[in-house]
Design a protein around this motif. Structure first.
Motif, mmCIF file in Angstrom:
data_model
loop_
_atom_site.group_PDB
_atom_site.id
_atom_site.type_symbol
_atom_site.label_atom_id
_atom_site.label_comp_id
_atom_site.label_asym_id
_atom_site.label_seq_id
_atom_site.Cartn_x
_atom_site.Cartn_y
_atom_site.Cartn_z
ATOM 1 N N GLY A 1 0.792 -1.220 0.000
ATOM 2 C CA GLY A 1 0.000 0.000 0.000
ATOM 3 C C GLY A 1 0.827 1.274 0.000
ATOM 4 N N LEU A 2 2.159 1.133 -0.017
ATOM 5 C CA LEU A 2 3.052 2.288 -0.088
ATOM 6 C C LEU A 2 3.773 2.277 -1.424
ATOM 7 N N PHE A 3 3.949 3.434 -1.995
ATOM 8 C CA PHE A 3 4.712 3.585 -3.233
ATOM 9 C C PHE A 3 5.920 4.428 -2.877
ATOM 10 N N ASP A 4 7.085 3.797 -2.798
ATOM 11 C CA ASP A 4 8.327 4.492 -2.444
ATOM 12 C C ASP A 4 8.797 5.234 -3.678
ATOM 13 N N PHE A 5 8.621 6.526 -3.656
ATOM 14 C CA PHE A 5 8.771 7.386 -4.818
ATOM 15 C C PHE A 5 10.215 7.853 -5.013
ATOM 16 N N LEU A 6 10.653 7.741 -6.221
ATOM 17 C CA LEU A 6 11.939 8.274 -6.653
ATOM 18 C C LEU A 6 11.705 8.810 -8.055
ATOM 19 N N ALA A 7 12.256 9.952 -8.366
ATOM 20 C CA ALA A 7 11.998 10.543 -9.676
ATOM 21 C C ALA A 7 13.293 10.845 -10.408
ATOM 22 N N ASP A 8 13.290 10.554 -11.697
ATOM 23 C CA ASP A 8 14.347 11.037 -12.571
ATOM 24 C C ASP A 8 14.031 12.507 -12.830
ATOM 25 N N SER A 9 15.005 13.358 -12.679
ATOM 26 C CA SER A 9 14.772 14.790 -12.878
ATOM 27 C C SER A 9 15.695 15.321 -13.956
ATOM 28 N N PHE A 10 15.147 16.140 -14.804
ATOM 29 C CA PHE A 10 15.907 16.778 -15.867
ATOM 30 C C PHE A 10 15.766 18.283 -15.694
ATOM 31 N N THR A 11 16.871 18.999 -15.757
ATOM 32 C CA THR A 11 16.851 20.431 -15.483
ATOM 33 C C THR A 11 17.510 21.215 -16.616
ATOM 34 N N LEU A 12 17.339 22.521 -16.555
ATOM 35 C CA LEU A 12 18.032 23.421 -17.472
ATOM 36 C C LEU A 12 19.177 24.037 -16.677
ATOM 37 N N PRO A 13 20.407 23.565 -16.895
ATOM 38 C CA PRO A 13 21.540 24.055 -16.111
ATOM 39 C C PRO A 13 21.830 25.536 -16.355
ATOM 40 N N VAL A 14 22.182 26.220 -15.292
ATOM 41 C CA VAL A 14 22.626 27.608 -15.420
ATOM 42 C C VAL A 14 23.905 27.598 -16.255
ATOM 43 N N GLY A 15 23.983 28.466 -17.219
ATOM 44 C CA GLY A 15 25.179 28.555 -18.048
ATOM 45 C C GLY A 15 25.290 27.465 -19.097
ATOM 46 N N ALA A 16 24.189 26.796 -19.409
ATOM 47 C CA ALA A 16 24.221 25.739 -20.424
ATOM 48 C C ALA A 16 24.735 26.303 -21.742
ATOM 49 N N GLU A 17 25.590 25.542 -22.407
ATOM 50 C CA GLU A 17 26.152 25.992 -23.681
ATOM 51 C C GLU A 17 25.096 26.049 -24.777
ATOM 52 N N ASN A 18 24.157 25.112 -24.740
ATOM 53 C CA ASN A 18 23.138 25.047 -25.781
ATOM 54 C C ASN A 18 21.763 25.134 -25.121
ATOM 55 N N VAL A 19 21.359 26.326 -24.759
ATOM 56 C CA VAL A 19 20.097 26.542 -24.054
ATOM 57 C C VAL A 19 18.913 26.045 -24.878
ATOM 58 N N GLU A 20 18.912 26.341 -26.157
ATOM 59 C CA GLU A 20 17.784 25.912 -27.000
ATOM 60 C C GLU A 20 17.717 24.393 -27.098
ATOM 61 N N GLY A 21 18.872 23.754 -27.203
ATOM 62 C CA GLY A 21 18.910 22.290 -27.227
ATOM 63 C C GLY A 21 18.419 21.696 -25.919
ATOM 64 N N ALA A 22 18.832 22.305 -24.794
ATOM 65 C CA ALA A 22 18.388 21.837 -23.481
ATOM 66 C C ALA A 22 16.878 22.003 -23.335
ATOM 67 N N LYS A 23 16.359 23.136 -23.791
ATOM 68 C CA LYS A 23 14.913 23.355 -23.733
ATOM 69 C C LYS A 23 14.165 22.353 -24.611
ATOM 70 N N ALA A 24 14.724 22.060 -25.771
ATOM 71 C CA ALA A 24 14.105 21.072 -26.667
ATOM 72 C C ALA A 24 14.071 19.702 -25.993
ATOM 73 N N TRP A 25 15.169 19.345 -25.300
ATOM 74 C CA TRP A 25 15.218 18.071 -24.566
ATOM 75 C C TRP A 25 14.135 18.052 -23.492
ATOM 76 N N LEU A 26 14.018 19.115 -22.717
ATOM 77 C CA LEU A 26 13.018 19.171 -21.652
ATOM 78 C C LEU A 26 11.604 19.065 -22.212
ATOM 79 N N GLU A 27 11.351 19.715 -23.342
ATOM 80 C CA GLU A 27 10.038 19.610 -23.972
ATOM 81 C C GLU A 27 9.782 18.179 -24.447
ATOM 82 N N THR A 28 10.812 17.557 -25.011
ATOM 83 C CA THR A 28 10.678 16.184 -25.504
ATOM 84 C C THR A 28 10.436 15.206 -24.367
#
Length: 194
Positions: free
Chosen positions: A72-99
Motif C-alpha cells: 500500500g506504499l509507493f516508495d517514490f523516486l523521480a528522474d529529474s531533468f533540469t536546465l543548467p545555469v550557463g548551459a552551452e546550448n540553451v535551446e537544445g536543453a529546452k528542446a530536450w526538456l520539452e521532448t
C-alpha cells in the motif's frame, strides 16, 4: 519527472535461493544475477528493463512484490531533468526538456528504463504498450500512499542516509543486535526532528 516504484524484484530462480549475494542483473549477460540481497531488498525499475532486454518474462523468469511491511506504499523516486545555469546550448536543453516531458517522450523513455511516466493523461491503449510490471506500478502510483526514498536522498539528508546505511551494514555483518540497530537508526534520524 519519472516515478520509479521501489519494489523487490527478483529472478524467480533466486527468490527461493538461500544465497544472499548482492549482484544485480546485467543485460550484458542476459539479465542474469541474483537479486536475493538482504541489504538491498529492491532492485528498482532498472532491473525490469534489464530483464525485459534479456527477453525474460514477468511472473515466470522474474517476480516483483512489496517489501514486507510496505504493501500500500509507493516508495517514490523521480528522474529529474533540469536546465543548467550557463548551459552551452540553451535551446537544445529546452528542446530536450520539452521532448522528455511530452507524452511521447515519457512513453519512450520509461518503456526503455522500466519505470513509469509521471503523466496521468495516458490512454488505456498507451498504458497497454508497457509491460505487466509497469502497468501494475502505474495502478499502484495512482492508488497507494506515496512516500519518498531515504536511500536516494529524497526523504532524508545524505548525512542521515549515510548513517542509516552504516547502521544497517553493521547489523548485517553481525556487529550489532536489533536493539543496537534501532538505537543507531534513531540517532541517525535525530537531525530530521529539529
Amino acid at each position: 519527472m519519472t516515478p520509479c516504484r521501489r519494489r523487490q524484484t527478483r529472478s524467480a530462480r533466486s527468490a527461493s535461493s538461500k544465497h544472499h549475494s548482492c549482484s544485480r542483473p546485467d543485460p550484458r549477460n542476459g539479465g542474469a544475477g541474483r537479486l536475493s540481497c538482504l541489504r538491498g531488498l529492491d532492485a528498482g525499475a532498472w532491473a525490469v528493463a534489464a530483464f525485459d532486454a534479456a527477453d525474460k518474462t514477468y511472473g515466470e523468469d522474474y517476480i516483483a512484490f512489496p517489501v514486507p511491511g510496505t504493501d500500500g506504499l509507493f516508495d517514490f523516486l523521480a528522474d529529474s531533468f533540469t536546465l543548467p545555469v550557463g548551459a552551452e546550448n540553451v535551446e537544445g536543453a529546452k528542446a530536450w526538456l520539452e521532448t522528455i516531458s511530452s507524452k511521447e517522450g515519457q512513453i519512450a523513455f520509461n518503456k526503455v528504463k522500466g519505470s513509469i511516466p509521471a503523466r496521468s493523461d495516458l490512454t488505456d491503449d498507451e498504458i497497454s504498450e508497457f509491460g505487466e510490471y509497469q502497468q501494475d506500478a502505474m495502478k499502484a502510483f495512482a492508488s497507494d500512499t506515496i512516500v519518498s526514498s531515504i536511500a536516494h536522498g529524497a526523504a532524508a539528508p545524505v548525512a542521515v542516509s549515510n548513517e542509516m546505511n552504516d547502521a544497517v551494514a553493521k547489523f548485517a555483518q553481525g556487529a550489532s543486535d536489533v536493539a543496537g540497530l534501532q538505537d543507531e537508526l534513531t540517532r541517525a534520524a535525530e537531525p530530521m526532528s529539529k
